[in-house]
Write an enzyme that holds these catalytic residues in place. Structure first.
Site, PDB file in Angstrom:
ATOM      1  N   ARG A   1       0.832  -1.199   0.000  1.00 42.84           N
ATOM      2  CA  ARG A   1       0.000   0.000   0.000  1.00 42.84           C
ATOM      3  C   ARG A   1       0.871   1.256   0.000  1.00 42.84           C
ATOM      4  NH1 ARG A   1      -4.835  -0.518  -1.558  1.00 42.84           N
ATOM      5  NH2 ARG A   1      -5.452   1.314  -0.375  1.00 42.84           N
ATOM      6  N   VAL A   2       0.531   2.217  -0.846  1.00 46.64           N
ATOM      7  CA  VAL A   2       1.337   3.437  -0.885  1.00 46.64           C
ATOM      8  C   VAL A   2       1.057   4.333   0.322  1.00 46.64           C
ATOM      9  CG1 VAL A   2       1.648   3.462  -3.373  1.00 46.64           C
ATOM     10  CG2 VAL A   2      -0.331   4.601  -2.390  1.00 46.64           C
ATOM     11  N   ASP A   3      -0.082   4.103   0.999  1.00 48.41           N
ATOM     12  CA  ASP A   3      -0.319   4.883   2.218  1.00 48.41           C
ATOM     13  C   ASP A   3       0.467   4.305   3.391  1.00 48.41           C
ATOM     14  OD1 ASP A   3      -1.827   2.615   2.457  1.00 48.41           O
ATOM     15  OD2 ASP A   3      -3.753   3.609   2.728  1.00 48.41           O
ATOM     16  N   ASP A   4       1.032   3.094   3.210  1.00 49.79           N
ATOM     17  CA  ASP A   4       1.911   2.505   4.215  1.00 49.79           C
ATOM     18  C   ASP A   4       3.369   2.808   3.854  1.00 49.79           C
ATOM     19  OD1 ASP A   4      -0.055   1.459   5.791  1.00 49.79           O
ATOM     20  OD2 ASP A   4      -0.073  -0.492   4.823  1.00 49.79           O
ATOM     21  N   VAL A   5       3.641   4.093   3.645  1.00 47.35           N
ATOM     22  CA  VAL A   5       4.991   4.514   3.278  1.00 47.35           C
ATOM     23  C   VAL A   5       5.557   5.403   4.385  1.00 47.35           C
ATOM     24  CG1 VAL A   5       6.344   5.888   1.657  1.00 47.35           C
ATOM     25  CG2 VAL A   5       4.590   4.361   0.800  1.00 47.35           C
TER      26      VAL A   5
END
Length: 226
Positions: free
Chosen positions: A94-98
């Site tokens: 997930r890109v929000d888990d960056v």
């Protein structure tokens, strides 16, 4: 939507392989430009596809906001991906888990994958915690193989594994031993709970009734700093 056809698609380790019929994925950079050939970026879908959802019941504005506002003209999956010269796709998480660590953008899934490369690590979950200098620091919850005892040597080995696979900038600042992780009954790790434990805000956990085993939370709190 990106899947091998049994007996027909050659497989590559970790790859979702190729798009299914009628699905046209694209890889975009941070500015929304389409990338060609081998690349890494954000996974979006360029055109409508068979069985595509048309709305969120009772909240169409949310549907548009979630899937179509990030990159105009594309369906935003929320995932990062990598594509090779053969057109095979790898979902990187997930890109929000960056995490943003000293200017480096690091996917939590990337660090977790590196940690489980260690033979003693069976599962890992990574979250970010605020850091006065680096912006965020990497906080890793690690579940060990049955019979393996946690110790400082093993902690150093795990950090060294991440340094070797990704680089020094991705080395976890804290390894938190976790006999179990807070998961829903379907097996999804509740990262919201882990973030609160890492930030020492367990008094603000919110609703934990969906956890398969709520007692895991107290065990993790007691093991913090050990």
């Amino acid at each position: 939507m990106i899947t091998p056809l049994p007996g027909a698609t050659p497989l590559k380790p970790g790859s979702a392989t190729l798009p299914f019929f009628g699905v046209e994925p694209v890889v975009l950079d941070d500015k929304g430009n389409e990338l060609q050939g081998p690349c890494e970026g954000v996974l979006c879908i360029k055109k409508p596809w068979p069985s595509m959802m048309r709305t969120v019941a009772g909240d169409h504005a949310r549907f548009e906001q979630t899937y179509f506002s990030a990159y105009k003209g594309y369906y935003f999956t929320g995932d990062g991906c990598r594509r090779d010269a053969d057109g095979y796709y790898w979902i990187t998480g997930r890109v929000d888990d960056v995490l943003n660590v000293s200017g480096h953008r690091i996917g939590t899934a990337e660090v977790e994958s590196a940690l489980v490369e260690h033979p003693s690590c069976v599962e890992a979950a990574v979250v970010g915690v605020e850091h006065p200098i680096k912006g965020q620091s990497i906080y890793a919850f690690v579940t060990l193989m049955t019979g393996v005892e946690p110790n400082d040597t093993l902690r150093k080995e795990l950090i060294a594994t991440v340094r070797k696979i990704i680089g020094p900038f991705a080395a976890p600042d804290i390894i938190h031993w976790a006999p179990g992780l807070p998961k829903t009954r379907s097996g999804k790790i509740m990262r919201r709970v882990l973030r609160k434990i890492a930030a020492k805000e367990e008094d603000q956990l919110g609703d934990t009734s969906t956890l398969a085993d709520p007692s895991v939370v107290q065990v993790l709190v007691e093991l913090r700093g050990k």
